[in-house]
Design an enzyme around this catalytic site. Structure first.
Site, PDB file in Angstrom:
ATOM      1  N   ARG A  34     -25.555  17.154  41.949  1.00  0.00           N
ATOM      2  CA  ARG A  34     -25.799  18.455  42.590  1.00  0.00           C
ATOM      3  C   ARG A  34     -25.727  19.593  41.570  1.00  0.00           C
ATOM      4  NH1 ARG A  34     -25.081  17.290  48.238  1.00  0.00           N
ATOM      5  NH2 ARG A  34     -25.943  15.194  48.379  1.00  0.00           N
ATOM      6  N   ASP A 144     -23.009  27.554  60.249  1.00  0.00           N
ATOM      7  CA  ASP A 144     -22.914  26.618  59.127  1.00  0.00           C
ATOM      8  C   ASP A 144     -22.671  27.436  57.861  1.00  0.00           C
ATOM      9  OD1 ASP A 144     -23.739  23.453  58.847  1.00  0.00           O
ATOM     10  OD2 ASP A 144     -23.960  24.534  56.960  1.00  0.00           O
TER      11      ASP A 144
END
Length: 273
Positions: A34, A144
């Site tokens: 990532r 979120d």
């Protein structure tokens, strides 16, 4: 380029401070993959320099991009179907009790809504149950930490693979097929209109930027990324936003066992205030 143990620890502590996600040593290769994405996107040439850039607060948006990249978002409509079966079963009696008190307000919070399939599934389930009631004030808050997934959720357009658990009746009732596409469907406006999508870090200081109370809170497959201390704090915080008699749904791989809280166990992954 290899991510050193020292830097892995520093990035892990940063992620924990920012959003409560606990990256144990088994996640090192995931974190490195990532990070590589963010290095390519920013043009920064090393993990050390990227860490310095993040912590310098030179660009506050980059910490959001970093957390977006770290968050895992795998979902589809009516995931963990048992929850929706239970909601469908108990909702008529729950609604009747509210109406006896002349309360026409139903509020739901989808905490960790990812790309939107969960709140849309809740909306379809409740709208279907309310087909004979026209005076119910139904609203769903969907939050979120990732701005990327929220952008997808707001559009409400999904590939056919995401609809594998949607019944033909619901597909016909709540979706429209995208013109000139055999594989994409859009959620109808009547469903979109009852949902508000908003970015929220569950670890942000109290109070959250909303009041509640909520009749139903879905916080599923979120706490698996947190340690016990963070889980307990979050469960008690959520409980404070539940109306008496309201329900909390957690993921089937999660449990509140060993946590101190005020909620009563109803069945696996379902608790009530």
């Amino acid at each position: 380029m290899i991510l050193s143990d020292r830097l892995f620890q520093q990035f892990s502590e940063l992620v924990y401070r920012e959003c409560g996600i606990n990256l144990h040593s088994g996640k090192k290769s995931l974190l490195q993959a990532r990070l590589n994405k963010r290095l390519r996107a920013t043009g920064i040439d090393s993990y050390d320099n990227y860490y310095g850039y993040l912590t310098s607060n030179e660009d506050p948006r980059e910490i959001v991009n970093f957390i977006d990249c770290i968050s895992t978002n795998l979902t589809y409509f009516f995931r963990e179907q048992q929850h929706f079966d239970f909601l469908y079963k108990i909702f008529p009696d729950y609604l009747e009790a509210k109406l006896k008190e002349r309360n026409h307000r139903i509020r739901v919070w989808s905490a960790g809504c990812s790309t939107g399939e969960e709140p849309y599934s809740i909306a379809m389930c409740l709208l279907n149950s309310l087909s004979t009631h026209t005076n119910i004030d139904l609203k769903i808050l969907a939050t979120d930490i990732s701005t990327k997934v929220l952008a997808i959720a707001k559009k409400g357009i999904y590939g056919a693979d995401k609809l594998k658990n949607v019944s033909p009746d619901f597909r016909k009732k709540f979706f429209k097929k995208i013109r000139n596409s055999s594989e994409e469907y859009e959620v109808l406006e009547q469903v979109k209109n009852i949902i508000t999508f908003s970015r929220l870090n569950l670890k942000e200081p109290e109070p959250y930027p909303f009041k509640g109370p909520f009749d139903f809170v879905f916080c599923r497959n979120v706490m698996i990324y947190f340690d016990k201390q963070t889980q307990e704090a979050l469960v008690n915080r959520i409980a404070g936003y539940l109306t008496p008699g309201g329900y909390l749904f957690v993921g089937h791989s999660e449990s509140l066992m060993g946590l101190n809280h005020e909620l009563s166990y109803v069945k696996p992954a379902v608790y009530r205030k």
